[in-house]
Design an enzyme around this catalytic site. Structure first.
Site, PDB file in Angstrom:
ATOM      1  N   ARG A  90     -37.138 104.350  47.300  1.00 46.39           N
ATOM      2  CA  ARG A  90     -38.558 104.152  47.632  1.00 46.39           C
ATOM      3  C   ARG A  90     -39.103 105.363  48.368  1.00 46.39           C
ATOM      4  NH1 ARG A  90     -38.419  98.630  51.013  1.00 46.39           N
ATOM      5  NH2 ARG A  90     -40.578  98.468  50.252  1.00 46.39           N
ATOM      6  N   GLY A  99     -51.017 106.367  45.272  1.00 47.51           N
ATOM      7  CA  GLY A  99     -51.195 107.431  44.292  1.00 47.51           C
ATOM      8  C   GLY A  99     -50.022 108.371  44.288  1.00 47.51           C
ATOM      9  N   ARG A 318     -46.266  96.586  57.578  1.00 44.08           N
ATOM     10  CA  ARG A 318     -47.159  97.673  58.043  1.00 44.08           C
ATOM     11  C   ARG A 318     -48.443  97.021  58.536  1.00 44.08           C
ATOM     12  NH1 ARG A 318     -48.133  99.826  51.956  1.00 44.08           N
ATOM     13  NH2 ARG A 318     -48.258  97.752  51.116  1.00 44.08           N
ATOM     14  N   ARG A 538     -89.501 111.751  71.001  1.00 42.05           N
ATOM     15  CA  ARG A 538     -90.312 112.768  70.334  1.00 42.05           C
ATOM     16  C   ARG A 538     -91.772 112.391  70.470  1.00 42.05           C
ATOM     17  NH1 ARG A 538     -86.230 112.080  65.430  1.00 42.05           N
ATOM     18  NH2 ARG A 538     -86.467 110.018  66.321  1.00 42.05           N
ATOM     19  N   ARG A 594     -89.434 114.840  74.982  1.00 39.33           N
ATOM     20  CA  ARG A 594     -89.667 116.188  74.448  1.00 39.33           C
ATOM     21  C   ARG A 594     -91.154 116.421  74.216  1.00 39.33           C
ATOM     22  NH1 ARG A 594     -87.322 117.710  68.704  1.00 39.33           N
ATOM     23  NH2 ARG A 594     -89.132 116.527  68.027  1.00 39.33           N
ATOM     24  N   GLU A 721     -81.531 124.985  70.125  1.00 41.28           N
ATOM     25  CA  GLU A 721     -81.541 124.704  68.682  1.00 41.28           C
ATOM     26  C   GLU A 721     -81.787 125.948  67.850  1.00 41.28           C
ATOM     27  OE1 GLU A 721     -84.819 122.063  67.726  1.00 41.28           O
ATOM     28  OE2 GLU A 721     -85.953 122.789  69.439  1.00 41.28           O
ATOM     29  N   SER A 740     -80.129 120.240  75.832  1.00 42.67           N
ATOM     30  CA  SER A 740     -79.861 119.252  74.792  1.00 42.67           C
ATOM     31  C   SER A 740     -79.787 120.002  73.473  1.00 42.67           C
ATOM     32  CB  SER A 740     -80.972 118.202  74.760  1.00 42.67           C
ATOM     33  OG  SER A 740     -80.763 117.368  73.648  1.00 42.67           O
ATOM     34  N   GLY A 742     -80.109 120.696  69.827  1.00 43.73           N
ATOM     35  CA  GLY A 742     -80.815 120.158  68.663  1.00 43.73           C
ATOM     36  C   GLY A 742     -80.080 120.657  67.437  1.00 43.73           C
ATOM     37  N   THR A 743     -79.077 119.899  67.036  1.00 45.92           N
ATOM     38  CA  THR A 743     -78.176 120.432  66.008  1.00 45.92           C
ATOM     39  C   THR A 743     -78.760 120.402  64.600  1.00 45.92           C
ATOM     40  OG1 THR A 743     -77.088 118.286  66.070  1.00 45.92           O
ATOM     41  CG2 THR A 743     -76.021 120.072  67.255  1.00 45.92           C
ATOM     42  N   ASN A 744     -79.859 119.677  64.394  1.00 43.43           N
ATOM     43  CA  ASN A 744     -80.490 119.741  63.055  1.00 43.43           C
ATOM     44  C   ASN A 744     -81.047 121.136  62.807  1.00 43.43           C
ATOM     45  OD1 ASN A 744     -80.001 117.027  62.896  1.00 43.43           O
ATOM     46  ND2 ASN A 744     -82.123 116.413  63.217  1.00 43.43           N
ATOM     47  N   ASP A 745     -81.913 121.560  63.731  1.00 42.53           N
ATOM     48  CA  ASP A 745     -82.505 122.883  63.561  1.00 42.53           C
ATOM     49  C   ASP A 745     -81.449 123.970  63.687  1.00 42.53           C
ATOM     50  OD1 ASP A 745     -85.208 122.848  62.847  1.00 42.53           O
ATOM     51  OD2 ASP A 745     -85.735 122.026  64.801  1.00 42.53           O
ATOM     52  N   CYS A 807     -78.984 115.844  70.619  1.00 40.81           N
ATOM     53  CA  CYS A 807     -79.943 114.843  70.159  1.00 40.81           C
ATOM     54  C   CYS A 807     -80.204 114.967  68.671  1.00 40.81           C
ATOM     55  CB  CYS A 807     -81.238 114.946  70.947  1.00 40.81           C
ATOM     56  SG  CYS A 807     -82.034 116.541  70.788  1.00 40.81           S
ATOM     57  N   TYR A 827     -73.530 113.662  77.252  1.00 40.50           N
ATOM     58  CA  TYR A 827     -73.967 112.535  76.422  1.00 40.50           C
ATOM     59  C   TYR A 827     -74.230 112.954  74.984  1.00 40.50           C
ATOM     60  CZ  TYR A 827     -78.765 114.295  76.851  1.00 40.50           C
ATOM     61  OH  TYR A 827     -79.891 115.073  76.790  1.00 40.50           O
TER      62      TYR A 827
HETATM   63  P1  ADP Z   1     -44.985 100.480  47.491  1.00 40.75           P
HETATM   64  O1  ADP Z   1     -44.952 101.542  48.515  1.00 40.75           O
HETATM   65  O2  ADP Z   1     -45.738 100.839  46.265  1.00 40.75           O
HETATM   66  O3  ADP Z   1     -45.331  99.149  48.060  1.00 40.75           O
HETATM   67  P2  ADP Z   1     -42.232  99.694  47.635  1.00 40.75           P
HETATM   68  O4  ADP Z   1     -41.255 100.747  47.946  1.00 40.75           O
HETATM   69  O5  ADP Z   1     -42.652  98.832  48.742  1.00 40.75           O
HETATM   70  O6  ADP Z   1     -43.478 100.372  46.938  1.00 40.75           O
HETATM   71  O7  ADP Z   1     -41.662  98.831  46.463  1.00 40.75           O
HETATM   72  C1  ADP Z   1     -42.442  97.909  45.740  1.00 40.75           C
HETATM   73  C2  ADP Z   1     -41.747  96.612  45.605  1.00 40.75           C
HETATM   74  O8  ADP Z   1     -40.458  96.772  45.046  1.00 40.75           O
HETATM   75  C3  ADP Z   1     -41.486  95.916  46.926  1.00 40.75           C
HETATM   76  O9  ADP Z   1     -42.586  95.208  47.331  1.00 40.75           O
HETATM   77  C4  ADP Z   1     -40.368  94.998  46.571  1.00 40.75           C
HETATM   78  O10 ADP Z   1     -40.857  93.817  46.040  1.00 40.75           O
HETATM   79  C5  ADP Z   1     -39.614  95.780  45.536  1.00 40.75           C
HETATM   80  N1  ADP Z   1     -38.424  96.361  46.183  1.00 40.75           N
HETATM   81  C6  ADP Z   1     -38.308  97.560  46.778  1.00 40.75           C
HETATM   82  N2  ADP Z   1     -37.082  97.713  47.304  1.00 40.75           N
HETATM   83  C7  ADP Z   1     -36.404  96.575  47.026  1.00 40.75           C
HETATM   84  C8  ADP Z   1     -35.099  96.107  47.322  1.00 40.75           C
HETATM   85  N3  ADP Z   1     -34.219  96.851  48.008  1.00 40.75           N
HETATM   86  N4  ADP Z   1     -34.778  94.890  46.894  1.00 40.75           N
HETATM   87  C9  ADP Z   1     -35.641  94.144  46.203  1.00 40.75           C
HETATM   88  N5  ADP Z   1     -36.883  94.515  45.897  1.00 40.75           N
HETATM   89  C10 ADP Z   1     -37.267  95.719  46.301  1.00 40.75           C
HETATM   90 MG    MG Z   2     -85.984 120.875  66.509  1.00 36.58          MG
HETATM   91 MG    MG Z   3     -44.535  98.163  49.342  1.00 36.98          MG
END
Ligand code: ADP
Ligand code: MG
Ligand code: MG
Length: 851
Positions: A90, A99, A318, A538, A594, A721, A740, A742-745, A807, A827
Site C-alpha cells: 500500500r 490520484g 485517519r 469610505r 477615510r 497604497e 493602513s 490599501g492592497t487593492n491599489d 483594508c 489588524y
Molecule cells: P487507499 O489508500 O486507496 O484507501 P488502501 O491501501 O487503504 O488504499 O487499500 C484499499 C483497501 O484494500 C483497504 O480499504 C482494504 O479493504 C484493502 N486492503 C489493504 N490492505 C489489506 C490487507 N492487508 N488485508 C486485507 N485488505 C486489505
Molecule cells: Mg485606494
Molecule cells: Mg484506504
C-alpha cells in the site's frame, strides 16, 4: 539511516517518515488494536531511490528483506512456504493524496502457494479468485496494463484463468510474470515510488501546494480476507456523520468481499446498522474500537475494516473529510464532550468554509441534476435562485430576482440590494458589483464573458441557450457557476452555534479584525459578527444611495465659489449624520474613516434623464452640465484627480470632512458614548503631501474644539497604497499616526494590472501557465507582499509602536491574513460578512505561528 520500520517501531508522530497510513497503523498497533502486522518502507527510502536514478540500492533491498523476515516471524507464516504468507502493498504519503498509487492485494501468490492454500483451506474458489485478482491488480497497478484486457478470460476454469492471465501479462510487458515473492515485492515497491511522479500526482500536489520533496512511504502488510466466507466482509465507517456531524456512526459494509469491491460499486453495500443482525459481536467490537480511535486521535475518524471468518481487523484510520456544517458541529461537540480544548477545536474548521455556513449552499442532490450554463468568477459567496432581470428597476417590482448586468454602478444599488444575487458580464473579483455584493453579504458572480445581454429583446444568450427576462437561474457564488432553472437550497445562517464558535476563535487570535463599513447598517452587521471596530469607512460610499448621490454630484459639478460652498454644507450635514449613527453603534470601538477618494467618474450622472435632473438642481442648462462633466473627466481616472490630490487642490473639502467626523464624535462624547475616531488620508505618495493636509485638518479641528470649549482624542493616519509610499514609509511614518495598507491599489500599481480589466486576460495567463494566482483576491506575496514588508519595516523603524492594518480585499482572505499575521500587523479589515471568516483565519494563523 534507517529506511525500513516494523509497525511496532513507529507512531502517530512519525507521519513525515512513515506516511499517514503507516504512522496511523503503527499507532494502532501500539494501543492494542487488532491490526494485521506489517512493515513500512520510509519516505527516506523513496527519496533515496530518486537520488539514485530510480534504482533501489542493494543495501536498502537487504534492509527490506531483513524486515520481511521479521514480519514472517511475527505472523508465524513464511512467503511461498508450507504455511504461505500473503501481503498487501500500500502506498501512503505524509498527506493524503488521491490520484496516486493504488494498492496491490494478495501479493506472494504463485502456483505452489495456490496449491498449498487449497490444501489447507479446501476452498478452490476463494484461493483461485484471490490469485487471479493478484495477477490483475499487479498487472494494472505495477505495470499499467489495462484491466479490461482480462475481462474476456473464462472465469470458470480456475487454472486456465491463471494461465491466460499470465499470458496477457507477458504479451503486454514482454517478460514473464514474476514468480518469486522477492521479485514481486521489489517491482511493486518501485512502481509505488514511481507513482509519486505520475501526472495526476504532480497536478494534485501543485493544486494543493504540497511539497514535491516529501515522497511516499510503502506499507507491506499481512493480508486478511474479507472474501473468505459469508462470515467475512469489508467496510468503511465514519465515527460521526460526515455530512451533518451527528454523533452517530455512519458507514457501510459488504459481506464476502475484498477491500476494493466497496469502492468499485459492483455490489451495493449495506448500512453499517445491519451488521448488528449479521455479526452482532463484531458489530459491538467495531463500534467500541471506532469510539476509542476517535478519542485517541481527538477527531472524527474515517476507518477501513475487514472481517475474516468473524474476526475483526482494522486496516486504516485517519481524520475524516466532512462538510462545513459537520466540521462546525463536531468541533462544538468535541469541546462539550471534553475531548478538545477551545483552542484545539478552532483549528478543526477551515476558515474558507465559514462563508458556506453563513450564506448557504445548494442542495447536493439537486445540484447534480441541474443544467450548467456558464462559469464566471466567484466574487461573493453564497447561492441564489431567482428570476433574471436586466434592469435594476425591475428588481424593485419583482420578487426573487437575479440582477444580470454588463457591469454595475452606484445607480444600481437599490436594485442590487433587492435582488437575491448579482451576475455581471464584465468586472473582476473586486469590481464595483463584487465589492458591493460582498458588503451586502449577497452572492455574486462576475466576469461571465460568455453571457450576451440583449436589453432590447430582454433576453440573454449563453452559447445557443436563450434565457428570457423572468426565467429562473441559479447562481453559485462559492464556485462561480450558473445553472438553468431552480436548484434547491440548503438553508444556513449565523446561528447560535456559529456565533459561539467564532467567539472562541476571537479569544484565540492576536490580531484585531475590523470591518469595512460605510454605513450605519454595515457597522451594525459587522459588530454583530464580532468585528473590533471599523478599519475602513469610505466616505464616498456613503453616497452610493440614490437619495444621497445627488448631494455629492451637486458638490462635484457645482461652480467654484458660493455654489460649491453651499453644496459642501449639504454634504457636511449628511456625513455628520451618518457618523453620529456609526459612533453610536460602535459604542466605544475604533472607527477609521477615510476622506473622500472617488475616481470622480463614479459619481457623475450618466443617463440623459439624470443629466437633465442635474441641470435643474444647479439651475443651468443641459449643455452646461455636459460641459462640466467633460471638464472633470480624467483621461485615466484610476490615476487621476482623486484621493489626497483632490484634498490638496481643494483643502476645504477635507477640512469639512474632518470637522464632520470630529463634531459627530464630540456630540456622542457629550452623550456619554465613548468614541475613538481615526481620520485617514488616501493615496499619499509623499510625506509632505500628508503633512500639508494633516496641518489643514488639524487647524479645522482645533477651531472646533475652541468653539466647543473642550477636546477629544483623535488620530490622523494614512493609507499606504502607492509603491512610492512603501519605499518612503520611514518618512511618512514621521507624519502619520498609523498606516493602513490599501492592497487593492498597491496591487494595481505594482503589477500594472487594473483589477477590473485583468479578468479579460488573466485566464489566458493561467491556461498558458504564466500566472496562477488571483492577485486581487489573495496577495501576491512575491512582489506586492515584499513592498508591504518593506513598508512595515521602514514605518516601524521610525515608530516602533506604529499601528498597522490592511483594508484591501485581501483583509478577508485567509491566506493573505496569515501573511499579515506573520508581519505582526495590528489588524485586518474586511467587509462585514467576511468578518467571521477573517476572525477564524486570524486565529488559525496565530496558532500556526505559535507552534
Ligand atoms: P487507499 O489508500 O486507496 O484507501 P488502501 O491501501 O487503504 O488504499 O487499500 C484499499 C483497501 O484494500 C483497504 O480499504 C482494504 O479493504 C484493502 N486492503 C489493504 N490492505 C489489506 C490487507 N492487508 N488485508 C486485507 N485488505 C486489505
Ligand atoms: Mg485606494
Ligand atoms: Mg484506504
Amino acid at each position: 539511516m534507517k529506511k525500513v520500520y516494523e509497525f511496532k517501531e513507529g507512531s502517530k508522530q512519525m507521519v513525515s517518515v512513515l506516511g499517514g497510513k503507516g504512522a496511523n497503523l503503527s499507532e494502532m498497533v501500539n494501543i492494542g488494536m487488532p491490526i494485521p502486522y506489517g512493515i513500512i518502507i520510509s519516505t527516506d527510502a523513496c527519496n533515496e531511490y530518486f537520488e539514485n536514478d530510480c534504482v533501489i540500492p542493494e543495501i536498502t533491498k537487504d534492509e527490506i528483506l531483513k524486515n520481511i523476515s521479521l514480519l514472517e516471524h511475527e505472523t508465524g507464516k513464511k512467503f511461498q512456504s508450507q504455511k504461505p504468507l500473503l501481503v498487501s502493498v500500500r502506498s501512503g504519503a505524509p498527506v493524503s493524496m488521491p490520484g496516486m498509487m493504488d494498492t496491490i492485494l494478495n501479493l506472494g501468490f504463485n502456483d505452489f502457494v495456490a496449491e498449498k492454500l487449497n490444501e489447507i483451506l479446501n476452498n478452490e474458489k476463494f484461493v483461485y479468485e484471490s490469485y487471479a485478482r493478484f495477477i490483475e491488480m499487479f498487472s494494472e497497478i505495477a505495470r499499467g496494463i489495462d484491466r479490461k484486457k482480462f475481462e474476456n478470460i473464462d472465469k470458470n476454469d480456475y487454472k486456465k484463468r491463471i494461465k491466460e492471465s499470465k499470458e496477457i501479462y507477458k504479451k503486454e510487458c514482454g517478460e514473464d510474470f514474476p514468480e518469486t515473492y522477492k521479485e514481486q515485492i521489489f517491482i511493486a515497491v518501485k512502481s509505488i515510488f514511481d507513482s509519486w511522479n505520475n501526472e495526476r500526482a504532480i497536478l494534485y500536489r501543485k493544486l494543493h501546494n504540497i511539497d514535491e520533496k516529501m515522497g511516499t512511504a510503502v506499507v507491506i502488510q499481512e493480508m486478511v480476507f474479507g472474501n473468505f466466507n459469508e462470515n467475512s466482509g469489508t467496510g468503511v465507517l465514519f465515527t460521526r456523520n460526515p455530512s451533518n456531524g451527528e454523533d452517530k456512526i455512519f458507514g457501510e459494509f459488504l459481506l464476502n468481499a475484498q477491500g476494493e469491491d466497496i469502492v468499485a460499486g459492483i455490489r451495493t453495500p449495506e448500512d453499517i446498522e445491519r451488521l448488528k443482525e449479521k455479526l452482532p459481536e463484531v458489530h459491538t467490537q467495531l463500534f467500541e474500537i471506532a469510539k476509542k480511535l476517535e478519542l485517541h486521535n481527538k477527531d472524527m475518524q474515517d476507518i477501513e475494516f475487514t472481517i475474516e471468518d468473524s474476526k475483526l481487523f482494522i486496516l486504516q484510520t485517519r481524520n475524516g473529510k466532512r462538510t462545513a456544517e459537520a466540521a462546525l458541529k463536531i468541533a462544538l461537540d468535541f469541546v462539550k464532550e471534553g475531548i478538545l480544548t477551545k483552542e484545539e477545536a478552532v483549528l478543526k474548521v477551515e476558515p474558507s468554509s465559514i462563508a458556506k455556513l453563513l450564506n448557504g449552499d445548494f442542495n447536493e442532490e439537486s445540484l447534480k441534476k441541474a443544467k450548467f450554463l456558464t462559469k464566471g468568477l466567484a466574487a461573493s459567496s453564497g447561492v441564489a435562485v431567482g428570476r433574471v432581470v436586466f434592469d435594476p428597476k425591475r428588481a424593485k417590482i419583482r420578487e426573487k430576482t437575479i440582477l444580470v448586468r454588463e457591469e454595475t454602478s452606484p445607480e444600481d444599488l437599490q436594485g442590487m440590494a433587492l435582488a437575491k444575487g448579482i451576475v455581471t458580464v464584465k468586472g473582476g473579483a473586486t469590481s464595483h458589483g463584487a465589492v458591493v455584493a460582498r458588503g451586502m453579504g449577497k452572492c455574486c458572480v462576475t466576469g461571465c464573458s460568455e453571457i450576451k445581454i440583449d436589453e432590447i429583446k430582454k433576453q440573454m444568450t449563453i452559447g445557443d441557450v436563450v434565457i428570457k427576462e423572468d426565467e429562473f437561474i441559479s447562481v453559485n457564488g462559492h464556485t462561480g457557476e450558473i445553472f438553468l432553472g431552480r436548484v434547491a437550497l440548503k438553508e444556513a445562517a449565523f446561528d447560535t452555534r456559529l456565533h459561539e464558535f467564532i467567539s472562541w476563535a476571537s479569544e484565540v487570535k492576536r490580531m484585531n479584525v475590523r470591518m469595512n463599513a460605510d454605513t450605519p447598517e454595515d457597522a451594525k452587521q459587522g459588530k454583530d459578527f464580532g468585528a473590533n471596530g471599523i478599519g475602513l469607512c469610505r466616505t464616498e460610499h456613503m453616497f452610493f444611495k440614490e437619495d444621497k448621490i445627488w448631494a455629492i454630484r451637486d458638490f462635484i459639478l457645482s461652480d467654484d465659489g458660493e455654489e460649491k460652498i453651499n453644496a459642501l454644507k449639504k454634504v457636511y450635514e449628511l456625513q455628520k449624520n451618518d457618523f453620529l449613527k456609526i459612533f453610536e453603534i460602535l459604542d466605544g470601538d475604533v472607527a477609521n474613516i477615510r476622506l473622500l477618494d472617488p475616481p470622480v467618474h463614479e459619481f457623475l450622472p450618466k443617463t440623459k434623464e439624470d443629466k437633465e435632473k442635474m441641470a435643474q438642481i444647479l439651475n443651468t442648462t443641459y449643455e452646461d452640465i455636459e460641459k462640466r462633466i467633460f471638464k472633470l473627466k480624467d483621461e485615466n481616472p484610476m490615476l487621476g484627480h482623486r484621493g489626497c490630490r483632490l484634498g490638496v487642490s481643494f483643502p476645504r473639502l477635507y477640512r469639512m470632512q474632518g470637522r464632520a467626523i470630529i463634531e459627530a464624535a464630540w456630540e456622542c462624547h457629550l452623550k456619554g458614548i465613548k468614541v475613538k475616531p481615526e481620520i485617514m488620508i488616501p493615496f499619499v505618495m509623499e510625506a509632505k503631501e500628508l503633512k500639508y493636509l494633516k496641518q489643514e485638518i488639524k487647524e479645522e479641528i482645533e477651531d472646533l474644539f475652541k468653539e466647543n470649549n473642550g477636546r477629544i482624542d483623535y488620530k490622523i493616519g494614512t493609507m499606504i497604497e502607492i509603491p512610492r509610499a512603501c519605499l518612503l514609509a520611514n518618512e511618512i511614518a514621521e507624519v502619520a499616526d498609523y498606516f493602513s495598507f490599501g492592497t487593492n491599489d498597491l496591487t494595481q500599481m505594482s503589477m500594472g494590472l487594473s483589477r477590473d480589466d485583468s479578468v479579460k486576460f488573466l485566464d489566458e495567463y493561467r491556461k498558458k501557465q504564466i500566472w496562477e494566482g488571483e492577485p486581487f483576491y489573495s496577495i501576491d506575496k512575491k512582489a506586492v507582499g515584499k513592498l508591504v514588508e518593506l513598508g512595515v519595516k521602514l514605518g516601524r523603524g521610525t515608530n516602533p509602536d506604529l499601528s498597522i492594518g490592511v483594508c484591501g480585499e485581501h483583509g478577508g482572505d485567509p491566506e493573505s491574513i496569515e501573511f499579515f499575521e506573520n508581519l505582526n500587523f495590528n489588524y485586518v479589515s474586511c467587509s462585514p460578512f467576511r468578518v467571521p471568516t477573517a476572525i477564524l483565519a486570524a486565529a488559525h494563523a496565530y496558532l500556526k505561528n505559535k507552534k
